[in-house]
Write an enzyme that holds these catalytic residues in place. Structure first.
Site, PDB file in Angstrom:
ATOM      1  N   ARG A   1      21.801   2.817 -19.231  1.00 21.13           N
ATOM      2  CA  ARG A   1      20.389   2.459 -19.340  1.00 21.13           C
ATOM      3  C   ARG A   1      19.822   2.311 -17.931  1.00 21.13           C
ATOM      4  O   ARG A   1      20.467   1.724 -17.057  1.00 21.13           O
ATOM      5  CB  ARG A   1      20.201   1.131 -20.087  1.00 21.13           C
ATOM      6  CG  ARG A   1      20.349   1.208 -21.586  1.00 21.13           C
ATOM      7  CD  ARG A   1      19.226   2.012 -22.250  1.00 21.13           C
ATOM      8  NE  ARG A   1      19.364   2.052 -23.698  1.00 21.13           N
ATOM      9  CZ  ARG A   1      20.033   2.993 -24.381  1.00 21.13           C
ATOM     10  NH1 ARG A   1      20.602   3.997 -23.750  1.00 21.13           N
ATOM     11  NH2 ARG A   1      20.114   2.937 -25.698  1.00 21.13           N
TER      12      ARG A   1
ATOM     13  N   GLU B   1      11.471   4.965 -19.045  1.00 17.72           N
ATOM     14  CA  GLU B   1      11.450   6.257 -19.744  1.00 17.72           C
ATOM     15  C   GLU B   1      10.229   6.391 -20.643  1.00 17.72           C
ATOM     16  O   GLU B   1       9.869   5.409 -21.308  1.00 17.72           O
ATOM     17  CB  GLU B   1      12.709   6.378 -20.630  1.00 17.72           C
ATOM     18  CG  GLU B   1      13.956   6.659 -19.856  1.00 17.72           C
ATOM     19  CD  GLU B   1      15.191   6.757 -20.737  1.00 17.72           C
ATOM     20  OE1 GLU B   1      16.253   6.390 -20.254  1.00 17.72           O
ATOM     21  OE2 GLU B   1      15.085   7.191 -21.903  1.00 17.72           O
TER      22      GLU B   1
ATOM     23  N   HIS C   1      17.566  11.930 -20.592  1.00 16.50           N
ATOM     24  CA  HIS C   1      18.311  11.103 -21.574  1.00 16.50           C
ATOM     25  C   HIS C   1      18.956  11.983 -22.647  1.00 16.50           C
ATOM     26  O   HIS C   1      18.585  11.909 -23.821  1.00 16.50           O
ATOM     27  CB  HIS C   1      17.373  10.061 -22.220  1.00 16.50           C
ATOM     28  CG  HIS C   1      18.131   8.951 -22.902  1.00 16.50           C
ATOM     29  ND1 HIS C   1      17.668   7.664 -22.970  1.00 16.50           N
ATOM     30  CD2 HIS C   1      19.325   8.930 -23.556  1.00 16.50           C
ATOM     31  CE1 HIS C   1      18.537   6.902 -23.633  1.00 16.50           C
ATOM     32  NE2 HIS C   1      19.559   7.666 -23.997  1.00 16.50           N
TER      33      HIS C   1
HETATM   34  C1  8YV Z   1      20.777   7.923 -28.242  1.00 13.91           C
HETATM   35  C2  8YV Z   1      21.586   6.268 -26.510  1.00 13.91           C
HETATM   36  O1  8YV Z   1      20.498   9.248 -28.369  1.00 13.91           O
HETATM   37  O2  8YV Z   1      22.755   5.623 -28.440  1.00 13.91           O
HETATM   38  C3  8YV Z   1      22.277   5.295 -27.383  1.00 13.91           C
HETATM   39  O3  8YV Z   1      22.361   4.121 -26.967  1.00 13.91           O
HETATM   40  O4  8YV Z   1      21.260   5.952 -25.443  1.00 13.91           O
HETATM   41  C4  8YV Z   1      21.249   7.659 -26.855  1.00 13.91           C
HETATM   42  O5  8YV Z   1      22.232   8.504 -26.389  1.00 13.91           O
HETATM   43  C5  8YV Z   1      19.564   7.115 -28.560  1.00 13.91           C
HETATM   44  O6  8YV Z   1      19.789   5.780 -28.390  1.00 13.91           O
HETATM   45  C6  8YV Z   1      19.067   7.363 -29.954  1.00 13.91           C
HETATM   46  O7  8YV Z   1      18.343   6.257 -30.423  1.00 13.91           O
END
Ligand code: 8YV
Length: 329
Positions: A244, A273, A291
Protein backbone atom coordinates in the site's frame (compact mmCIF):
# COMPACT_ATOMS: atom_id res chain seq x y z
CA UNK A 1 -40.18 -11.25 -8.14
CA UNK A 2 -36.98 -11.31 -6.09
CA UNK A 3 -36.65 -14.47 -4.03
CA UNK A 4 -37.33 -13.45 -0.42
CA UNK A 5 -35.02 -16.11 0.99
CA UNK A 6 -32.02 -14.91 -0.96
CA UNK A 7 -30.05 -12.04 0.58
CA UNK A 8 -29.62 -8.79 -1.32
CA UNK A 9 -25.95 -8.59 -2.29
CA UNK A 10 -24.67 -5.30 -3.72
CA UNK A 11 -21.45 -5.49 -5.70
CA UNK A 12 -19.70 -2.14 -6.11
CA UNK A 13 -17.54 -2.89 -9.18
CA UNK A 14 -17.65 -5.09 -12.29
CA UNK A 15 -16.34 -8.55 -11.38
CA UNK A 16 -15.42 -11.38 -13.80
CA UNK A 17 -18.49 -12.65 -15.68
CA UNK A 18 -18.26 -16.16 -14.23
CA UNK A 19 -18.31 -14.76 -10.69
CA UNK A 20 -21.17 -12.39 -11.37
CA UNK A 21 -23.23 -15.18 -12.99
CA UNK A 22 -22.74 -17.49 -10.01
CA UNK A 23 -23.62 -14.66 -7.62
CA UNK A 24 -26.80 -14.00 -9.62
CA UNK A 25 -27.73 -17.69 -9.24
CA UNK A 26 -27.08 -17.81 -5.51
CA UNK A 27 -28.20 -14.40 -4.27
CA UNK A 28 -30.39 -11.44 -5.15
CA UNK A 29 -27.41 -9.71 -6.64
CA UNK A 30 -27.17 -6.07 -7.72
CA UNK A 31 -24.27 -5.71 -10.14
CA UNK A 32 -22.39 -2.66 -11.33
CA UNK A 33 -22.01 -3.52 -15.01
CA UNK A 34 -20.73 -0.04 -15.97
CA UNK A 35 -17.96 -0.39 -13.37
CA UNK A 36 -18.12 3.27 -12.39
CA UNK A 37 -16.74 3.60 -8.83
CA UNK A 38 -19.54 4.54 -6.45
CA UNK A 39 -19.57 8.00 -4.90
CA UNK A 40 -20.05 8.28 -1.11
CA UNK A 41 -23.79 8.96 -1.55
CA UNK A 42 -24.20 5.87 -3.73
CA UNK A 43 -22.35 3.75 -1.19
CA UNK A 44 -24.59 5.10 1.57
CA UNK A 45 -27.58 4.16 -0.61
CA UNK A 46 -26.18 0.70 -1.21
CA UNK A 47 -25.64 -0.05 2.49
CA UNK A 48 -29.09 1.31 3.24
CA UNK A 49 -30.57 -1.64 1.33
CA UNK A 50 -27.93 -4.38 1.10
CA UNK A 51 -27.68 -7.36 3.42
CA UNK A 52 -24.23 -8.02 2.02
CA UNK A 53 -21.92 -5.43 0.47
CA UNK A 54 -19.10 -6.55 -1.82
CA UNK A 55 -16.67 -3.62 -2.07
CA UNK A 56 -13.16 -3.38 -3.46
CA UNK A 57 -10.08 -1.35 -2.58
CA UNK A 58 -11.54 1.63 -4.49
CA UNK A 59 -14.45 2.01 -2.05
CA UNK A 60 -13.92 3.96 1.14
CA UNK A 61 -16.09 2.13 3.67
CA UNK A 62 -15.52 4.59 6.47
CA UNK A 63 -17.48 5.26 9.66
CA UNK A 64 -19.96 7.52 7.85
CA UNK A 65 -20.81 4.84 5.27
CA UNK A 66 -21.15 2.18 7.98
CA UNK A 67 -23.37 4.46 10.06
CA UNK A 68 -25.59 4.94 6.99
CA UNK A 69 -26.15 1.17 6.87
CA UNK A 70 -29.56 -0.21 7.67
CA UNK A 71 -29.88 -2.93 10.34
CA UNK A 72 -30.13 -5.52 7.54
CA UNK A 73 -26.44 -5.10 6.58
CA UNK A 74 -24.70 -8.04 8.21
CA UNK A 75 -21.68 -8.71 6.03
CA UNK A 76 -19.05 -6.75 4.13
CA UNK A 77 -17.40 -9.36 1.90
CA UNK A 78 -14.52 -7.42 0.38
CA UNK A 79 -13.05 -8.46 -2.97
CA UNK A 80 -9.36 -8.20 -2.05
CA UNK A 81 -6.94 -8.94 0.74
CA UNK A 82 -6.14 -5.50 2.15
CA UNK A 83 -8.85 -4.12 4.44
CA UNK A 84 -7.47 -0.64 5.10
CA UNK A 85 -10.37 0.84 3.11
CA UNK A 86 -12.85 -0.47 5.71
CA UNK A 87 -13.35 0.96 9.20
CA UNK A 88 -13.24 -2.36 11.04
CA UNK A 89 -13.99 -0.86 14.46
CA UNK A 90 -17.11 0.88 13.13
CA UNK A 91 -18.22 -2.37 11.49
CA UNK A 92 -17.70 -4.32 14.72
CA UNK A 93 -19.66 -1.72 16.69
CA UNK A 94 -22.59 -2.26 14.33
CA UNK A 95 -22.28 -6.07 14.47
CA UNK A 96 -21.24 -6.27 10.81
CA UNK A 97 -18.88 -9.11 9.86
CA UNK A 98 -16.02 -8.27 7.48
CA UNK A 99 -14.30 -10.81 5.23
CA UNK A 100 -11.48 -10.60 2.67
CA UNK A 101 -9.80 -12.91 0.14
CA UNK A 102 -6.36 -13.84 1.50
CA UNK A 103 -4.01 -16.40 0.01
CA UNK A 104 -5.21 -16.47 -3.58
CA UNK A 105 -3.21 -13.48 -4.76
CA UNK A 106 0.03 -14.34 -2.94
CA UNK A 107 1.96 -15.83 -5.87
CA UNK A 108 0.81 -13.21 -8.40
CA UNK A 109 1.78 -10.33 -6.12
CA UNK A 110 5.13 -11.96 -5.35
CA UNK A 111 5.74 -12.33 -9.12
CA UNK A 112 5.02 -8.64 -9.64
CA UNK A 113 7.33 -7.67 -6.79
CA UNK A 114 10.14 -9.71 -8.31
CA UNK A 115 9.37 -8.17 -11.69
CA UNK A 116 9.72 -4.69 -10.19
CA UNK A 117 13.03 -5.57 -8.53
CA UNK A 118 14.36 -6.72 -11.91
CA UNK A 119 12.77 -3.85 -13.83
CA UNK A 120 14.35 -1.20 -11.64
CA UNK A 121 17.77 -2.88 -11.29
CA UNK A 122 18.06 -3.60 -15.02
CA UNK A 123 16.29 -0.45 -16.25
CA UNK A 124 13.58 -2.33 -18.18
CA UNK A 125 11.11 0.51 -18.47
CA UNK A 126 13.80 3.02 -19.46
CA UNK A 127 15.09 0.65 -22.16
CA UNK A 128 11.60 0.10 -23.50
CA UNK A 129 10.96 3.84 -23.64
CA UNK A 130 14.24 4.33 -25.52
CA UNK A 131 13.32 1.76 -28.19
CA UNK A 132 9.79 3.07 -28.61
CA UNK A 133 11.00 6.68 -28.82
CA UNK A 134 13.07 5.66 -31.87
CA UNK A 135 16.18 7.20 -30.32
CA UNK A 136 18.13 3.98 -29.72
CA UNK A 137 21.50 4.22 -31.49
CA UNK A 138 22.37 0.52 -31.13
CA UNK A 139 24.37 -1.53 -28.66
CA UNK A 140 27.13 0.19 -26.73
CA UNK A 141 29.55 -1.17 -24.12
CA UNK A 142 28.59 1.43 -21.56
CA UNK A 143 24.99 2.14 -22.46
CA UNK A 144 21.95 1.20 -20.38
CA UNK A 145 24.01 -0.31 -17.58
CA UNK A 146 22.00 -1.43 -14.63
CA UNK A 147 23.02 -3.36 -11.52
CA UNK A 148 23.42 -7.09 -10.97
CA UNK A 149 21.04 -8.47 -8.37
CA UNK A 150 22.77 -11.84 -7.90
CA UNK A 151 24.64 -11.81 -4.61
CA UNK A 152 22.88 -8.73 -3.22
CA UNK A 153 20.80 -8.38 -0.05
CA UNK A 154 17.01 -8.06 -0.08
CA UNK A 155 15.33 -6.62 3.02
CA UNK A 156 11.65 -7.59 3.21
CA UNK A 157 9.43 -5.45 5.43
CA UNK A 158 6.66 -7.86 6.42
CA UNK A 159 7.48 -11.56 5.98
CA UNK A 160 3.88 -12.74 5.75
CA UNK A 161 2.43 -14.84 2.95
CA UNK A 162 3.49 -12.51 0.11
CA UNK A 163 6.83 -11.66 1.72
CA UNK A 164 7.67 -15.37 1.99
CA UNK A 165 6.58 -16.06 -1.59
CA UNK A 166 8.84 -13.20 -2.70
CA UNK A 167 11.71 -14.58 -0.62
CA UNK A 168 11.44 -17.99 -2.35
CA UNK A 169 11.64 -16.34 -5.76
CA UNK A 170 14.41 -13.96 -4.73
CA UNK A 171 16.59 -16.82 -3.54
CA UNK A 172 16.44 -18.24 -7.06
CA UNK A 173 17.83 -14.92 -8.27
CA UNK A 174 20.73 -15.14 -5.83
CA UNK A 175 19.49 -12.58 -3.32
CA UNK A 176 20.19 -13.09 0.39
CA UNK A 177 17.00 -12.73 2.44
CA UNK A 178 16.71 -10.34 5.37
CA UNK A 179 13.49 -9.29 7.02
CA UNK A 180 11.82 -7.12 9.60
CA UNK A 181 8.50 -8.16 11.10
CA UNK A 182 6.54 -7.33 14.19
CA UNK A 183 7.00 -10.96 15.19
CA UNK A 184 9.87 -13.18 14.21
CA UNK A 185 8.63 -16.01 11.95
CA UNK A 186 8.85 -19.69 12.86
CA UNK A 187 12.44 -21.05 12.82
CA UNK A 188 11.44 -23.58 10.13
CA UNK A 189 10.50 -20.74 7.76
CA UNK A 190 13.66 -18.81 8.63
CA UNK A 191 15.63 -21.99 7.99
CA UNK A 192 13.98 -22.72 4.64
CA UNK A 193 14.55 -19.15 3.43
CA UNK A 194 17.93 -18.78 5.16
CA UNK A 195 16.44 -15.50 6.30
CA UNK A 196 18.12 -13.08 8.70
CA UNK A 197 15.77 -11.37 11.14
CA UNK A 198 16.22 -7.73 12.13
CA UNK A 199 14.28 -6.64 15.16
CA UNK A 200 15.36 -3.09 14.35
CA UNK A 201 14.01 -1.85 11.02
CA UNK A 202 16.49 1.05 11.13
CA UNK A 203 19.39 -1.36 11.43
CA UNK A 204 18.19 -3.43 8.49
CA UNK A 205 17.63 -0.39 6.27
CA UNK A 206 21.23 0.78 6.58
CA UNK A 207 22.55 -2.53 5.24
CA UNK A 208 20.33 -3.59 2.32
CA UNK A 209 20.67 -3.31 -1.48
CA UNK A 210 16.96 -3.79 -2.14
CA UNK A 211 14.02 -3.04 0.15
CA UNK A 212 10.57 -4.50 -0.50
CA UNK A 213 7.45 -3.37 1.34
CA UNK A 214 5.14 -6.35 1.92
CA UNK A 215 3.33 -5.46 5.14
CA UNK A 216 -0.31 -4.34 5.27
CA UNK A 217 -1.24 -0.70 5.78
CA UNK A 218 -2.48 -0.26 9.35
CA UNK A 219 -2.24 2.71 11.75
CA UNK A 220 1.05 1.16 12.95
CA UNK A 221 2.60 0.95 9.46
CA UNK A 222 1.45 4.33 8.11
CA UNK A 223 4.63 6.06 6.81
CA UNK A 224 6.75 3.27 8.28
CA UNK A 225 9.29 4.27 5.64
CA UNK A 226 9.33 7.84 6.89
CA UNK A 227 11.61 10.65 5.67
CA UNK A 228 14.03 9.83 8.49
CA UNK A 229 14.14 6.13 7.62
CA UNK A 230 14.52 6.77 3.88
CA UNK A 231 17.64 8.77 4.74
CA UNK A 232 19.10 5.59 6.27
CA UNK A 233 19.13 3.75 2.94
CA UNK A 234 22.36 3.34 1.02
CA UNK A 235 22.93 5.31 -2.19
CA UNK A 236 22.69 2.26 -4.43
CA UNK A 237 19.57 0.89 -2.71
CA UNK A 238 16.27 0.44 -4.56
CA UNK A 239 12.83 0.35 -2.95
CA UNK A 240 9.83 -1.59 -4.26
CA UNK A 241 6.28 -1.46 -2.97
CA UNK A 242 3.41 -3.78 -3.97
CA UNK A 243 1.53 -3.40 -0.67
CA UNK A 244 0.00 0.00 0.00
CA UNK A 245 1.26 3.47 -0.86
CA UNK A 246 0.58 4.75 2.64
CA UNK A 247 3.39 2.64 4.12
CA UNK A 248 5.92 5.00 2.48
CA UNK A 249 6.08 8.78 2.88
CA UNK A 250 5.72 9.30 -0.87
CA UNK A 251 6.88 12.92 -0.88
CA UNK A 252 10.01 12.00 1.02
CA UNK A 253 10.60 9.07 -1.34
CA UNK A 254 10.32 11.35 -4.38
CA UNK A 255 12.79 13.72 -2.74
CA UNK A 256 15.49 11.11 -1.98
CA UNK A 257 15.08 9.70 -5.49
CA UNK A 258 15.34 13.12 -7.14
CA UNK A 259 18.43 13.98 -5.07
CA UNK A 260 20.08 10.67 -6.00
CA UNK A 261 20.25 9.63 -2.35
CA UNK A 262 18.87 6.21 -3.37
CA UNK A 263 19.15 4.52 -6.77
CA UNK A 264 15.57 3.79 -7.80
CA UNK A 265 12.09 2.62 -6.94
CA UNK A 266 9.42 0.31 -8.31
CA UNK A 267 5.92 1.25 -7.21
CA UNK A 268 2.67 -0.58 -7.91
CA UNK A 269 0.75 1.34 -5.23
CA UNK A 270 0.50 5.01 -4.28
CA UNK A 271 -0.54 7.14 -1.35
CA UNK A 272 -3.40 8.85 -3.17
CA UNK A 273 -4.41 6.37 -5.88
CA UNK A 274 -5.10 6.86 -8.71
CA UNK A 275 -3.30 10.22 -8.36
CA UNK A 276 0.44 9.93 -8.85
CA UNK A 277 2.83 12.34 -7.16
CA UNK A 278 4.02 14.52 -10.10
CA UNK A 279 7.56 14.47 -8.73
CA UNK A 280 7.66 10.70 -9.30
CA UNK A 281 6.46 11.09 -12.88
CA UNK A 282 9.51 13.21 -13.69
CA UNK A 283 12.02 10.55 -12.58
CA UNK A 284 13.61 8.03 -14.93
CA UNK A 285 14.84 5.71 -12.19
CA UNK A 286 11.31 4.88 -11.06
CA UNK A 287 9.02 2.20 -12.50
CA UNK A 288 5.36 3.05 -11.94
CA UNK A 289 2.55 0.51 -12.31
CA UNK A 290 -1.22 0.98 -11.94
CA UNK A 291 -1.87 -1.28 -8.88
CA UNK A 292 -1.74 -4.49 -10.91
CA UNK A 293 0.12 -6.77 -8.49
CA UNK A 294 -2.74 -9.25 -8.25
CA UNK A 295 -4.19 -8.56 -11.70
CA UNK A 296 -4.33 -12.03 -13.24
CA UNK A 297 -7.47 -13.63 -14.64
CA UNK A 298 -6.87 -16.69 -12.45
CA UNK A 299 -6.41 -14.53 -9.36
CA UNK A 300 -9.55 -12.53 -9.93
CA UNK A 301 -11.60 -15.72 -10.36
CA UNK A 302 -10.12 -17.16 -7.17
CA UNK A 303 -10.89 -13.92 -5.33
CA UNK A 304 -14.48 -14.04 -6.57
CA UNK A 305 -14.84 -17.67 -5.47
CA UNK A 306 -13.65 -16.69 -2.01
CA UNK A 307 -16.17 -13.85 -1.85
CA UNK A 308 -18.96 -16.29 -2.80
CA UNK A 309 -17.86 -18.85 -0.19
CA UNK A 310 -17.67 -16.14 2.49
CA UNK A 311 -21.18 -14.91 1.67
CA UNK A 312 -22.67 -18.39 1.41
CA UNK A 313 -21.25 -19.64 4.71
CA UNK A 314 -22.37 -16.45 6.46
CA UNK A 315 -25.87 -16.69 4.99
CA UNK A 316 -26.03 -20.35 6.04
CA UNK A 317 -25.30 -19.32 9.62
CA UNK A 318 -21.63 -20.31 9.83
CA UNK A 319 -18.51 -18.25 10.49
CA UNK A 320 -17.11 -17.35 7.07
CA UNK A 321 -13.60 -18.73 6.50
CA UNK A 322 -12.00 -15.35 5.83
CA UNK A 323 -13.45 -13.31 8.65
CA UNK A 324 -11.22 -10.33 9.46
CA UNK A 325 -10.70 -9.36 13.08
CA UNK A 326 -8.90 -6.16 14.04
CA UNK A 327 -6.45 -8.05 16.24
CA UNK A 328 -5.30 -10.08 13.21
CA UNK A 329 -3.79 -6.99 11.61
C1 8YV B 1 -6.70 -6.13 -5.17
C2 8YV B 1 -5.02 -5.55 -3.38
O1 8YV B 1 -6.78 -6.25 -6.53
O2 8YV B 1 -6.15 -7.38 -2.46
C3 8YV B 1 -5.53 -6.37 -2.26
O3 8YV B 1 -5.29 -5.97 -1.10
O4 8YV B 1 -4.32 -4.65 -3.15
C4 8YV B 1 -5.31 -5.74 -4.81
O5 8YV B 1 -4.30 -6.49 -5.39
C5 8YV B 1 -7.69 -5.13 -4.69
O6 8YV B 1 -7.60 -4.94 -3.34
C6 8YV B 1 -9.09 -5.50 -5.05
O7 8YV B 1 -10.00 -4.91 -4.15
Amino acid sequence: MPDKKKPLVVVTRKLPDAIETRMMELFNTRLNIDDLPMAAAELADAVGAAEVLVPTVTDRIDRAVIEAAGPQLKLIASFGTGVDHIDLAAARARGITVTNTPGVLTEDTADMTMALILAVSRRLAEGERLVRAGTWKGWGPTTMLGHRIWGKRLGIIGLGRIGQALARRARGFGLAIHYHNRRRVHPDIEGELEATYWESLDQMLTRMDVISVNCPHTPATYHLLSARRLELLREHCIVVNTSRGEVIDENALARVLAEGRIAGAGLDVFEHEPAINPKLLRLDNVVLLPHMGSATIEGRLDMGEKVIINIKTHVDGHTPPDRVLEQML
